[in-house]
Design a protein around this motif. Structure first.
Motif, PDB file in Angstrom:
ATOM      1  N   GLN A   1       2.358  -5.743  15.160  1.00  0.00           N
ATOM      2  CA  GLN A   1       2.222  -4.328  15.552  1.00  0.00           C
ATOM      3  C   GLN A   1       3.030  -3.395  14.648  1.00  0.00           C
ATOM      4  OE1 GLN A   1       4.269  -6.433  16.982  1.00  0.00           O
ATOM      5  NE2 GLN A   1       6.128  -5.388  17.622  1.00  0.00           N
ATOM      6  N   MET A   2       3.956  -3.964  13.874  1.00  0.00           N
ATOM      7  CA  MET A   2       4.838  -3.158  13.027  1.00  0.00           C
ATOM      8  C   MET A   2       4.205  -2.871  11.663  1.00  0.00           C
ATOM      9  SD  MET A   2       7.851  -2.632  14.424  1.00  0.00           S
ATOM     10  CE  MET A   2       9.225  -3.355  15.297  1.00  0.00           C
ATOM     11  N   THR A   3       4.476  -1.679  11.163  1.00  0.00           N
ATOM     12  CA  THR A   3       4.150  -1.370   9.775  1.00  0.00           C
ATOM     13  C   THR A   3       5.384  -1.709   8.958  1.00  0.00           C
ATOM     14  OG1 THR A   3       2.680   0.422  10.429  1.00  0.00           O
ATOM     15  CG2 THR A   3       3.506   0.483   8.173  1.00  0.00           C
ATOM     16  N   PHE A   4       5.233  -2.594   8.009  1.00  0.00           N
ATOM     17  CA  PHE A   4       6.378  -2.984   7.186  1.00  0.00           C
ATOM     18  C   PHE A   4       6.569  -1.989   6.052  1.00  0.00           C
ATOM     19  CE2 PHE A   4       6.670  -7.860   7.982  1.00  0.00           C
ATOM     20  CZ  PHE A   4       6.737  -7.621   9.336  1.00  0.00           C
ATOM     21  N   ILE A   5       7.822  -1.603   5.852  1.00  0.00           N
ATOM     22  CA  ILE A   5       8.107  -0.678   4.753  1.00  0.00           C
ATOM     23  C   ILE A   5       9.099  -1.319   3.784  1.00  0.00           C
ATOM     24  CG2 ILE A   5       7.711   1.373   6.176  1.00  0.00           C
ATOM     25  CD1 ILE A   5      11.024   1.557   5.597  1.00  0.00           C
ATOM     26  N   ASP A   6       9.128  -0.806   2.584  1.00  0.00           N
ATOM     27  CA  ASP A   6      10.128  -1.233   1.609  1.00  0.00           C
ATOM     28  C   ASP A   6      11.384  -0.393   1.862  1.00  0.00           C
ATOM     29  OD1 ASP A   6      10.055  -2.283  -1.741  1.00  0.00           O
ATOM     30  OD2 ASP A   6      11.746  -1.224  -0.829  1.00  0.00           O
ATOM     31  N   PHE A   7      12.433  -1.038   2.350  1.00  0.00           N
ATOM     32  CA  PHE A   7      13.641  -0.312   2.747  1.00  0.00           C
ATOM     33  C   PHE A   7      14.307   0.376   1.551  1.00  0.00           C
ATOM     34  CE2 PHE A   7      18.070  -0.315   4.664  1.00  0.00           C
ATOM     35  CZ  PHE A   7      17.781   0.688   5.577  1.00  0.00           C
TER      36      PHE A   7
ATOM     37  N   VAL B   1       0.864  -1.173   0.000  1.00  0.00           N
ATOM     38  CA  VAL B   1       0.000   0.000   0.000  1.00  0.00           C
ATOM     39  C   VAL B   1       0.902   1.225   0.000  1.00  0.00           C
ATOM     40  CG1 VAL B   1      -1.742   1.273   1.297  1.00  0.00           C
ATOM     41  CG2 VAL B   1      -1.782  -1.228   1.284  1.00  0.00           C
ATOM     42  N   TRP B   2       0.677   2.119  -0.936  1.00  0.00           N
ATOM     43  CA  TRP B   2       1.511   3.322  -1.000  1.00  0.00           C
ATOM     44  C   TRP B   2       0.901   4.403  -0.148  1.00  0.00           C
ATOM     45  CZ3 TRP B   2       4.981   4.344  -5.617  1.00  0.00           C
ATOM     46  CH2 TRP B   2       5.516   3.131  -6.079  1.00  0.00           C
ATOM     47  N   GLN B   3       1.737   4.974   0.689  1.00  0.00           N
ATOM     48  CA  GLN B   3       1.259   5.917   1.670  1.00  0.00           C
ATOM     49  C   GLN B   3       2.297   7.016   1.832  1.00  0.00           C
ATOM     50  OE1 GLN B   3       0.387   3.771   5.260  1.00  0.00           O
ATOM     51  NE2 GLN B   3       0.351   5.627   6.476  1.00  0.00           N
TER      52      GLN B   3
END
Ligand SMILES: [Zn+2]
Length: 99
Positions: A75-81, A7-9
């Motif tokens: 609980q973590m929001t995963f991001i693309d590093f 999901v792009w945010q």
């Protein structure tokens, strides 16, 4: 039934950097104070005390591993590093070019 989708945010980079745990093979690194060897289940950094809200991954990770990790660290929001690194590089370039 649920599934993992990207999901792009819009995210504030400073906030992200402050609360990001970067996961390696077995442990993670706090991006706020750069402490290494942090248990991935940690909710707070043992070095600087910030709360971890985001998790990024140094290595390429397949979808099944990601799904397993998402269950474990829900609980973590995963991001693309890589996205994060690119966004930071863009800001640094703007600073250098003064635009
Ligand atoms: Zn820290």
């Amino acid at each position: 039934m649920s599934s993992l989708l990207r999901v792009w945010q819009e995210v504030h980079l400073g906030d992200l950097k402050k609360h990001l745990l970067v996961a390696g093979e077995l442990t993670g690194q706090c991006l706020n104070c750069h402490k290494l060897g942090i248990n991935l289940a940690a909710k707070f950094c043992p070095g600087c005390g910030v709360e971890f809200k985001f998790m990024g991954f140094r290595r390429k990770i397949n979808l099944s591993s990601l799904a397993r990790l998402k269950k474990k660290y829900a609980q973590m929001t995963f991001i693309d590093f890589d996205d994060f690194k690119k966004a930071l590089a863009k800001i640094d370039a703007r600073k250098i070019l003064n635009i």
